[in-house]
Design a protein around this motif. Structure first.
Motif, PDB file in Angstrom:
ATOM      1  N   MET A  70     -23.150 -19.466  26.130  1.00 46.67           N
ATOM      2  CA  MET A  70     -22.231 -18.641  25.369  1.00 46.67           C
ATOM      3  C   MET A  70     -22.600 -17.175  25.579  1.00 46.67           C
ATOM      4  O   MET A  70     -23.761 -16.822  25.725  1.00 46.67           O
ATOM      5  CB  MET A  70     -22.317 -19.019  23.885  1.00 46.67           C
ATOM      6  N   ALA A  71     -21.607 -16.325  25.554  1.00 45.66           N
ATOM      7  CA  ALA A  71     -21.802 -14.912  25.849  1.00 45.66           C
ATOM      8  C   ALA A  71     -22.280 -14.103  24.646  1.00 45.66           C
ATOM      9  O   ALA A  71     -22.706 -12.975  24.803  1.00 45.66           O
ATOM     10  CB  ALA A  71     -20.496 -14.322  26.377  1.00 45.66           C
ATOM     11  N   ILE A  72     -22.222 -14.675  23.442  1.00 46.12           N
ATOM     12  CA  ILE A  72     -22.681 -13.969  22.249  1.00 46.12           C
ATOM     13  C   ILE A  72     -24.099 -14.428  21.919  1.00 46.12           C
ATOM     14  O   ILE A  72     -24.354 -15.609  21.737  1.00 46.12           O
ATOM     15  CB  ILE A  72     -21.759 -14.222  21.041  1.00 46.12           C
ATOM     16  N   ILE A  73     -25.011 -13.482  21.855  1.00 52.42           N
ATOM     17  CA  ILE A  73     -26.407 -13.758  21.535  1.00 52.42           C
ATOM     18  C   ILE A  73     -26.649 -13.339  20.082  1.00 52.42           C
ATOM     19  O   ILE A  73     -26.235 -12.251  19.673  1.00 52.42           O
ATOM     20  CB  ILE A  73     -27.361 -12.957  22.454  1.00 52.42           C
ATOM     21  N   ILE A  74     -27.309 -14.204  19.318  1.00 54.85           N
ATOM     22  CA  ILE A  74     -27.606 -13.904  17.922  1.00 54.85           C
ATOM     23  C   ILE A  74     -29.086 -13.568  17.807  1.00 54.85           C
ATOM     24  O   ILE A  74     -29.944 -14.373  18.150  1.00 54.85           O
ATOM     25  CB  ILE A  74     -27.215 -15.079  17.008  1.00 54.85           C
ATOM     26  N   ASN A  75     -29.381 -12.365  17.345  1.00 55.56           N
ATOM     27  CA  ASN A  75     -30.746 -11.846  17.289  1.00 55.56           C
ATOM     28  C   ASN A  75     -31.313 -11.820  15.873  1.00 55.56           C
ATOM     29  O   ASN A  75     -32.016 -10.877  15.498  1.00 55.56           O
ATOM     30  CB  ASN A  75     -30.790 -10.432  17.885  1.00 55.56           C
ATOM     31  N   ILE A  76     -31.038 -12.857  15.095  1.00 56.94           N
ATOM     32  CA  ILE A  76     -31.573 -12.904  13.735  1.00 56.94           C
ATOM     33  C   ILE A  76     -33.102 -12.918  13.764  1.00 56.94           C
ATOM     34  O   ILE A  76     -33.745 -12.250  12.963  1.00 56.94           O
ATOM     35  CB  ILE A  76     -31.028 -14.126  12.964  1.00 56.94           C
TER      36      ILE A  76
ATOM     37  N   ASP B   1     -30.846  -5.423   5.762  1.00 59.88           N
ATOM     38  CA  ASP B   1     -30.591  -3.982   5.794  1.00 59.88           C
ATOM     39  C   ASP B   1     -30.338  -3.527   7.233  1.00 59.88           C
ATOM     40  O   ASP B   1     -31.063  -2.695   7.786  1.00 59.88           O
ATOM     41  CB  ASP B   1     -31.760  -3.201   5.185  1.00 59.88           C
ATOM     42  N   CYS B   2     -29.290  -4.129   7.822  1.00 62.32           N
ATOM     43  CA  CYS B   2     -28.963  -3.814   9.214  1.00 62.32           C
ATOM     44  C   CYS B   2     -27.453  -3.828   9.420  1.00 62.32           C
ATOM     45  O   CYS B   2     -26.702  -4.118   8.496  1.00 62.32           O
ATOM     46  CB  CYS B   2     -29.644  -4.814  10.157  1.00 62.32           C
ATOM     47  N   GLN B   3     -27.033  -3.517  10.622  1.00 53.15           N
ATOM     48  CA  GLN B   3     -25.633  -3.532  11.021  1.00 53.15           C
ATOM     49  C   GLN B   3     -25.341  -4.821  11.797  1.00 53.15           C
ATOM     50  O   GLN B   3     -26.255  -5.383  12.410  1.00 53.15           O
ATOM     51  CB  GLN B   3     -25.323  -2.325  11.911  1.00 53.15           C
ATOM     52  N   PRO B   4     -24.073  -5.280  11.833  1.00 55.49           N
ATOM     53  CA  PRO B   4     -23.746  -6.474  12.613  1.00 55.49           C
ATOM     54  C   PRO B   4     -24.184  -6.370  14.079  1.00 55.49           C
ATOM     55  O   PRO B   4     -24.621  -7.354  14.671  1.00 55.49           O
ATOM     56  CB  PRO B   4     -22.221  -6.576  12.498  1.00 55.49           C
ATOM     57  N   GLY B   5     -24.115  -5.173  14.648  1.00 60.35           N
ATOM     58  CA  GLY B   5     -24.534  -4.969  16.029  1.00 60.35           C
ATOM     59  C   GLY B   5     -26.027  -5.161  16.250  1.00 60.35           C
ATOM     60  O   GLY B   5     -26.473  -5.355  17.376  1.00 60.35           O
ATOM     61  N   ASP B   6     -26.810  -5.116  15.168  1.00 60.54           N
ATOM     62  CA  ASP B   6     -28.241  -5.390  15.284  1.00 60.54           C
ATOM     63  C   ASP B   6     -28.499  -6.882  15.437  1.00 60.54           C
ATOM     64  O   ASP B   6     -29.540  -7.291  15.946  1.00 60.54           O
ATOM     65  CB  ASP B   6     -28.994  -4.888  14.039  1.00 60.54           C
ATOM     66  N   ILE B   7     -27.540  -7.686  14.998  1.00 56.58           N
ATOM     67  CA  ILE B   7     -27.682  -9.143  15.016  1.00 56.58           C
ATOM     68  C   ILE B   7     -26.926  -9.772  16.181  1.00 56.58           C
ATOM     69  O   ILE B   7     -27.413 -10.704  16.811  1.00 56.58           O
ATOM     70  CB  ILE B   7     -27.171  -9.736  13.685  1.00 56.58           C
ATOM     71  N   LEU B   8     -25.723  -9.259  16.456  1.00 57.78           N
ATOM     72  CA  LEU B   8     -24.866  -9.836  17.489  1.00 57.78           C
ATOM     73  C   LEU B   8     -24.905  -8.999  18.754  1.00 57.78           C
ATOM     74  O   LEU B   8     -24.808  -7.779  18.707  1.00 57.78           O
ATOM     75  CB  LEU B   8     -23.422  -9.923  16.987  1.00 57.78           C
ATOM     76  N   GLU B   9     -25.008  -9.675  19.883  1.00 59.02           N
ATOM     77  CA  GLU B   9     -25.062  -8.998  21.183  1.00 59.02           C
ATOM     78  C   GLU B   9     -24.181  -9.760  22.168  1.00 59.02           C
ATOM     79  O   GLU B   9     -24.193 -10.987  22.195  1.00 59.02           O
ATOM     80  CB  GLU B   9     -26.516  -8.997  21.667  1.00 59.02           C
ATOM     81  N   TYR B  10     -23.406  -9.039  22.945  1.00 56.55           N
ATOM     82  CA  TYR B  10     -22.579  -9.659  23.977  1.00 56.55           C
ATOM     83  C   TYR B  10     -23.310  -9.576  25.307  1.00 56.55           C
ATOM     84  O   TYR B  10     -23.778  -8.506  25.717  1.00 56.55           O
ATOM     85  CB  TYR B  10     -21.216  -8.960  24.109  1.00 56.55           C
ATOM     86  N   GLN B  11     -23.386 -10.706  25.983  1.00 52.21           N
ATOM     87  CA  GLN B  11     -24.004 -10.764  27.293  1.00 52.21           C
ATOM     88  C   GLN B  11     -23.120 -11.629  28.189  1.00 52.21           C
ATOM     89  O   GLN B  11     -22.941 -12.806  27.886  1.00 52.21           O
ATOM     90  CB  GLN B  11     -25.407 -11.366  27.167  1.00 52.21           C
ATOM     91  N   GLU B  12     -22.575 -11.060  29.219  1.00 45.80           N
ATOM     92  CA  GLU B  12     -21.637 -11.781  30.076  1.00 45.80           C
ATOM     93  C   GLU B  12     -22.289 -13.000  30.696  1.00 45.80           C
ATOM     94  O   GLU B  12     -23.439 -12.940  31.161  1.00 45.80           O
ATOM     95  CB  GLU B  12     -21.113 -10.844  31.169  1.00 45.80           C
TER      96      GLU B  12
END
Length: 71
Positions: free
Chosen positions: A1-7, A56-67
């Protein structure tokens, strides 16, 4: 999957356990583990909101798109 979750990255930065995060967010450990391990097919915006508040973060800190390399 192209979405990486960085929790896990944010948990390490905040020195918080998965158990503590799941309690603060109000979801089960099983569901938090599915999210953390990138096995989730979807995430509710309300859940994402609660995770961002707890960490205490933004959604972009957790979700990352990687082709995907296969595409």
């Amino acid at each position: 999957m192209a979405i990486i979750i960085n929790i896990d990255v944010m948990l390490a930065k905040r020195k918080m356990s998965v158990t503590e995060l799941s309690e603060r967010v109000g979801i089960t450990m099983a569901n938090m583990s599915i999210l953390k391990n990138g096995k989730a097919k979807a995430i509710r915006v309300t859940t994402l909101d609660a995770i961002c508040k707890a960490l205490d973060c933004q959604p972009g800190d957790i979700l990352e798109y990687q082709e995907d390399e296969a595409e």
